[in-house]
Design a protein around this motif. Sequence first.
Motif, short mmCIF file in Angstrom:
data_model
loop_
_atom_site.label_atom_id
_atom_site.label_comp_id
_atom_site.label_asym_id
_atom_site.label_seq_id
_atom_site.Cartn_x
_atom_site.Cartn_y
_atom_site.Cartn_z
N THR A 14 0.83 -1.20 0.00
CA THR A 14 0.00 0.00 0.00
C THR A 14 0.87 1.25 0.00
O THR A 14 0.59 2.21 -0.73
CB THR A 14 -0.93 0.00 1.23
N SER A 15 1.93 1.24 0.80
CA SER A 15 2.85 2.38 0.85
C SER A 15 3.53 2.58 -0.50
O SER A 15 3.69 3.70 -0.98
CB SER A 15 3.91 2.16 1.93
N GLN A 16 3.93 1.47 -1.13
CA GLN A 16 4.55 1.56 -2.45
C GLN A 16 3.58 2.15 -3.47
O GLN A 16 3.94 3.01 -4.28
CB GLN A 16 5.01 0.18 -2.91
N ALA A 17 2.34 1.66 -3.43
CA ALA A 17 1.33 2.15 -4.37
C ALA A 17 1.04 3.63 -4.12
O ALA A 17 0.90 4.42 -5.08
CB ALA A 17 0.04 1.34 -4.24
N TYR A 18 0.97 4.01 -2.86
CA TYR A 18 0.72 5.42 -2.52
C TYR A 18 1.83 6.30 -3.04
O TYR A 18 1.58 7.34 -3.66
CB TYR A 18 0.59 5.57 -1.00
N ARG A 19 3.10 5.92 -2.81
CA ARG A 19 4.22 6.74 -3.27
C ARG A 19 4.24 6.83 -4.79
O ARG A 19 4.53 7.90 -5.35
CB ARG A 19 5.54 6.14 -2.75
N HIS A 20 3.92 5.73 -5.45
CA HIS A 20 3.90 5.71 -6.91
C HIS A 20 2.84 6.68 -7.45
O HIS A 20 3.12 7.50 -8.35
CB HIS A 20 3.60 4.29 -7.40
#
Length: 268
Positions: free
Chosen positions: A17-23
């Motif tokens: 989720t954090s990766q998707a948010y940053r992306h």
Amino acid sequence: MSENLFEAWLMATADLTSQAYRHLHRRLVSGELPAGTVLSENKLAAEMGISRTPVGDAVRRLAAEGLVEQVPRYGTIVKTISLQDIEDVYELREAIEPYAARKAASRVSATQLQQLEVLCKAIDGLSAQVDAGECEELTGEMLRRFLAADLAFHMLIVHAAANTRILSVVESTRVVSQVFRIRRTRHDSAVVHAACSHHRKILAALADGDGDRAAEWMLKHISRSKEETLAFHQQATGERVPVKSEFSLELGDDIRAELEWLERDDAE
């Protein structure tokens, strides 16, 4: 699923989720996803090579921050930031960040002062490039570097104030103003020089432990940015800020119930 496996699944999902948010945040900030863009969670998940669940969680976080809007039976749309949104965000920053700067003056560490100096030098370098005639204004990668250094400078001061609630509020409000500012097409020498000057004065006040002076320059810095941003948006869209009297705030049921209880208590 065993308890240990379930905990591992939760941790993995949170990380994705954090990766998707940053992306998604990077694409919003860069302008790659302009206002009005309809986001497909399935398509985004396929692009990132992950399942839809963490993408959906990231989108909901962006919606809570006011960057996208989830419209029932239609989808998720990159939100258009209005003039009123900008004014409200900057008013909140004018109230909170000078206070944080005042607190930071008595709490900032030597390491944090060194980090602030590094950020000042980063913007100084960009200013020098503009002055040298390498460009008339900041665009592309140079603009992203400027905004990243500016954001880091402000967030570091809030961290130095050592108040987690203030940090939470400032993080959410600066996200909105940051995404809008990257869409501004003009960060010329005047804008860059003003940022350099204000940052240097704020840093000097913090180094001297002068909270009042740090707060004063922080307010001047944010107020100038607010004026520039509002002027640009008005020129680009022709929009005008609604008169404040037109704004209506309805009290929640819990507050109404409390007021009614107090009124009854007074009457008795």
